[in-house]
Design a protein around this motif. Sequence first.
Motif, PDB file in Angstrom:
ATOM      1  N   GLU A  22       0.693  -1.159  -0.097  1.00 44.02           N
ATOM      2  CA  GLU A  22       0.112  -0.047  -0.074  1.00 44.02           C
ATOM      3  C   GLU A  22       0.845   1.252   0.167  1.00 44.02           C
ATOM      4  OE1 GLU A  22      -3.749   0.405   2.288  1.00 44.02           O
ATOM      5  OE2 GLU A  22      -2.403   1.860   3.258  1.00 44.02           O
ATOM      6  N   SER A  23       0.714   2.218  -1.272  1.00 52.41           N
ATOM      7  CA  SER A  23       1.728   3.355  -0.891  1.00 52.41           C
ATOM      8  C   SER A  23       0.424   4.298  -0.946  1.00 52.41           C
ATOM      9  CB  SER A  23       1.919   3.435  -2.688  1.00 52.41           C
ATOM     10  OG  SER A  23       2.957   2.461  -2.788  1.00 52.41           O
ATOM     11  N   GLN A  24       1.072   5.502  -0.879  1.00 51.60           N
ATOM     12  CA  GLN A  24       0.184   6.859  -0.606  1.00 51.60           C
ATOM     13  C   GLN A  24       0.958   7.835  -1.264  1.00 51.60           C
ATOM     14  OE1 GLN A  24      -0.509   7.424   3.611  1.00 51.60           O
ATOM     15  NE2 GLN A  24       1.330   8.796   3.601  1.00 51.60           N
ATOM     16  N   LEU A  25       0.031   8.867  -1.899  1.00 54.68           N
ATOM     17  CA  LEU A  25       0.615  10.055  -2.509  1.00 54.68           C
ATOM     18  C   LEU A  25      -0.158  11.226  -1.782  1.00 54.68           C
ATOM     19  CD1 LEU A  25      -1.586  11.039  -4.955  1.00 54.68           C
ATOM     20  CD2 LEU A  25      -0.779   8.971  -5.727  1.00 54.68           C
ATOM     21  N   ILE A  26       0.564  12.489  -2.142  1.00 54.11           N
ATOM     22  CA  ILE A  26      -0.160  13.851  -1.718  1.00 54.11           C
ATOM     23  C   ILE A  26      -0.856  14.261  -3.089  1.00 54.11           C
ATOM     24  CG2 ILE A  26       0.117  15.955  -0.680  1.00 54.11           C
ATOM     25  CD1 ILE A  26       0.389  13.652   1.333  1.00 54.11           C
ATOM     26  N   MET A  27      -1.939  14.497  -3.196  1.00 56.24           N
ATOM     27  CA  MET A  27      -2.516  15.081  -4.242  1.00 56.24           C
ATOM     28  C   MET A  27      -2.391  16.356  -4.208  1.00 56.24           C
ATOM     29  SD  MET A  27      -4.898  12.504  -5.231  1.00 56.24           S
ATOM     30  CE  MET A  27      -6.226  13.235  -6.200  1.00 56.24           C
ATOM     31  N   ILE A  28      -2.735  16.860  -5.636  1.00 55.95           N
ATOM     32  CA  ILE A  28      -2.455  18.566  -5.729  1.00 55.95           C
ATOM     33  C   ILE A  28      -3.163  19.176  -4.699  1.00 55.95           C
ATOM     34  CG2 ILE A  28      -3.013  20.377  -7.489  1.00 55.95           C
ATOM     35  CD1 ILE A  28      -2.015  18.613  -9.734  1.00 55.95           C
ATOM     36  N   ASN A  29      -4.304  18.832  -4.327  1.00 54.48           N
ATOM     37  CA  ASN A  29      -5.319  19.589  -3.440  1.00 54.48           C
ATOM     38  C   ASN A  29      -4.891  19.595  -1.849  1.00 54.48           C
ATOM     39  OD1 ASN A  29      -6.099  17.200  -2.442  1.00 54.48           O
ATOM     40  ND2 ASN A  29      -8.156  17.572  -3.130  1.00 54.48           N
ATOM     41  N   GLY A  30      -3.610  18.665  -1.767  1.00 54.54           N
ATOM     42  CA  GLY A  30      -3.048  18.334  -0.414  1.00 54.54           C
ATOM     43  C   GLY A  30      -3.482  17.234   0.355  1.00 54.54           C
ATOM     44  N   VAL A  32      -4.598  13.148   0.883  1.00 52.28           N
ATOM     45  CA  VAL A  32      -3.718  11.936   1.159  1.00 52.28           C
ATOM     46  C   VAL A  32      -4.394  10.959   0.170  1.00 52.28           C
ATOM     47  CG1 VAL A  32      -2.622   9.988   2.373  1.00 52.28           C
ATOM     48  CG2 VAL A  32      -2.469  12.306   3.036  1.00 52.28           C
ATOM     49  N   MET A  33      -3.954  10.306  -0.983  1.00 55.77           N
ATOM     50  CA  MET A  33      -4.599   9.138  -1.467  1.00 55.77           C
ATOM     51  C   MET A  33      -3.811   7.809  -1.503  1.00 55.77           C
ATOM     52  SD  MET A  33      -6.213   9.009  -5.277  1.00 55.77           S
ATOM     53  CE  MET A  33      -4.664   8.941  -6.461  1.00 55.77           C
ATOM     54  N   LYS A  34      -4.269   6.709  -1.051  1.00 60.13           N
ATOM     55  CA  LYS A  34      -3.843   5.512  -0.729  1.00 60.13           C
ATOM     56  C   LYS A  34      -3.953   4.792  -1.937  1.00 60.13           C
ATOM     57  CE  LYS A  34      -4.108   5.477   4.314  1.00 60.13           C
ATOM     58  NZ  LYS A  34      -4.646   4.829   5.503  1.00 60.13           N
ATOM     59  N   LEU A  35      -3.224   3.986  -2.385  1.00 57.43           N
ATOM     60  CA  LEU A  35      -2.831   3.043  -3.338  1.00 57.43           C
ATOM     61  C   LEU A  35      -2.543   1.734  -3.369  1.00 57.43           C
ATOM     62  CD1 LEU A  35      -0.802   5.473  -5.844  1.00 57.43           C
ATOM     63  CD2 LEU A  35      -3.360   5.217  -5.728  1.00 57.43           C
ATOM     64  N   TRP A  36      -3.326   0.651  -3.857  1.00 58.07           N
ATOM     65  CA  TRP A  36      -2.764  -1.053  -3.853  1.00 58.07           C
ATOM     66  C   TRP A  36      -3.413  -1.402  -5.029  1.00 58.07           C
ATOM     67  CZ3 TRP A  36      -6.735   1.773  -1.333  1.00 58.07           C
ATOM     68  CH2 TRP A  36      -8.077   1.518  -1.538  1.00 58.07           C
ATOM     69  N   LEU A  37      -2.913  -2.807  -5.305  1.00 60.17           N
ATOM     70  CA  LEU A  37      -2.990  -3.292  -6.521  1.00 60.17           C
ATOM     71  C   LEU A  37      -4.574  -3.889  -6.577  1.00 60.17           C
ATOM     72  CD1 LEU A  37      -0.051  -5.357  -7.160  1.00 60.17           C
ATOM     73  CD2 LEU A  37      -0.478  -3.172  -8.565  1.00 60.17           C
ATOM     74  N   SER A  38      -5.374  -3.920  -7.557  1.00 56.75           N
ATOM     75  CA  SER A  38      -6.619  -4.432  -7.734  1.00 56.75           C
ATOM     76  C   SER A  38      -6.745  -5.890  -7.247  1.00 56.75           C
ATOM     77  CB  SER A  38      -7.295  -4.200  -9.181  1.00 56.75           C
ATOM     78  OG  SER A  38      -6.485  -4.939  -9.838  1.00 56.75           O
ATOM     79  N   VAL A  44      -4.613  -0.435 -10.476  1.00 58.43           N
ATOM     80  CA  VAL A  44      -4.486   0.384  -8.995  1.00 58.43           C
ATOM     81  C   VAL A  44      -5.688   0.807  -8.522  1.00 58.43           C
ATOM     82  CG1 VAL A  44      -3.125   2.004  -7.916  1.00 58.43           C
ATOM     83  CG2 VAL A  44      -2.106   0.923  -9.757  1.00 58.43           C
ATOM     84  N   MET A  45      -6.143   0.518  -7.588  1.00 56.62           N
ATOM     85  CA  MET A  45      -7.111   0.876  -6.700  1.00 56.62           C
ATOM     86  C   MET A  45      -6.629   2.236  -5.673  1.00 56.62           C
ATOM     87  SD  MET A  45      -9.730  -1.240  -7.499  1.00 56.62           S
ATOM     88  CE  MET A  45     -10.889  -0.769  -6.614  1.00 56.62           C
ATOM     89  N   ASN A  46      -7.789   3.100  -5.287  1.00 58.80           N
ATOM     90  CA  ASN A  46      -7.360   4.261  -4.583  1.00 58.80           C
ATOM     91  C   ASN A  46      -8.393   4.328  -3.316  1.00 58.80           C
ATOM     92  OD1 ASN A  46      -8.983   6.598  -5.292  1.00 58.80           O
ATOM     93  ND2 ASN A  46      -8.516   5.756  -7.005  1.00 58.80           N
ATOM     94  N   SER A  47      -7.945   5.179  -2.386  1.00 66.93           N
ATOM     95  CA  SER A  47      -8.811   5.479  -1.509  1.00 66.93           C
ATOM     96  C   SER A  47      -9.788   6.540  -1.449  1.00 66.93           C
ATOM     97  CB  SER A  47      -8.035   5.632  -0.024  1.00 66.93           C
ATOM     98  OG  SER A  47      -7.059   6.817  -0.265  1.00 66.93           O
ATOM     99  N   ARG A  48      -9.549   7.288  -2.503  1.00 64.75           N
ATOM    100  CA  ARG A  48     -10.222   8.410  -2.963  1.00 64.75           C
ATOM    101  C   ARG A  48     -11.553   8.226  -3.569  1.00 64.75           C
ATOM    102  NH1 ARG A  48      -8.838  13.735  -2.129  1.00 64.75           N
ATOM    103  NH2 ARG A  48      -7.719  14.004  -0.404  1.00 64.75           N
ATOM    104  N   ALA A  51     -14.181   2.652  -6.059  1.00 63.22           N
ATOM    105  CA  ALA A  51     -15.225   1.665  -7.086  1.00 63.22           C
ATOM    106  C   ALA A  51     -14.244   1.785  -8.188  1.00 63.22           C
ATOM    107  CB  ALA A  51     -16.547   2.174  -7.176  1.00 63.22           C
ATOM    108  N   LEU A  52     -13.278   2.708  -8.138  1.00 68.55           N
ATOM    109  CA  LEU A  52     -12.281   2.941  -9.440  1.00 68.55           C
ATOM    110  C   LEU A  52     -11.221   2.052  -9.616  1.00 68.55           C
ATOM    111  CD1 LEU A  52     -11.948   4.315 -12.386  1.00 68.55           C
ATOM    112  CD2 LEU A  52     -11.005   6.090 -11.135  1.00 68.55           C
ATOM    113  N   ASN A  53     -10.944   1.053 -10.600  1.00 71.90           N
ATOM    114  CA  ASN A  53      -9.976   0.451 -10.737  1.00 71.90           C
ATOM    115  C   ASN A  53      -9.263   0.970 -11.815  1.00 71.90           C
ATOM    116  OD1 ASN A  53      -7.757  -1.350 -11.438  1.00 71.90           O
ATOM    117  ND2 ASN A  53      -9.230  -3.143 -11.885  1.00 71.90           N
ATOM    118  N   CYS A  54      -8.128   1.671 -11.670  1.00 76.13           N
ATOM    119  CA  CYS A  54      -7.398   2.365 -12.644  1.00 76.13           C
ATOM    120  C   CYS A  54      -6.766   1.437 -13.406  1.00 76.13           C
ATOM    121  CB  CYS A  54      -6.521   3.463 -12.121  1.00 76.13           C
ATOM    122  SG  CYS A  54      -7.389   4.840 -11.395  1.00 76.13           S
TER     123      CYS A  54
END
Length: 146
Positions: A22-30, A32-38, A44-48, A51-54
């Motif tokens: 599980e990774s995380q990044l800081i969005m442009i708006n400040g 946090v978005m967590k990332l993990w594999l589908s 890649v799924m995300n915490s924001r 339901a969206l599998n990128c």
Amino acid sequence: MNINFIEFTNIICNKIEKDGGESQLIMINGGVMKLWLSENGDGVMNSRYTALNCKFKILFAILNKAIALGGQMDLGANAAQNGTRIGSGGLSVDTIDGYISTEFYEKNIGDKTLRRSTYYAAILDWAGFVTNHRGGYITVNKIFMN
């Protein structure tokens, strides 16, 4: 540097694996978005937008479309969020939202679509393929330009 789909996918998977799944990044708006594999490993799924599998194939297609456009691509996020129809002001098929909606999400020119570009752009930036800019556009990092 030309990158193929397998190399592209491996870069993202290895980065998530290195972060313990599980990774995380800081969005442009400040935020946090967590990332993990589908669950099936195809994206890649995300915490924001849970339901969206990128999907990797869509992320890779966005990168290649941005390269074909000269290294810069608008997101189209505000237009999509505001209900603008694909193909009209601010939501051309050369924006991320317009492009992926017509190529991958079964939408046509004249349809409304969802705002997904924010998440795809953030993931591509986090992975090091593009820079996600305030103002709603991405630029391909020079090493990946042909």
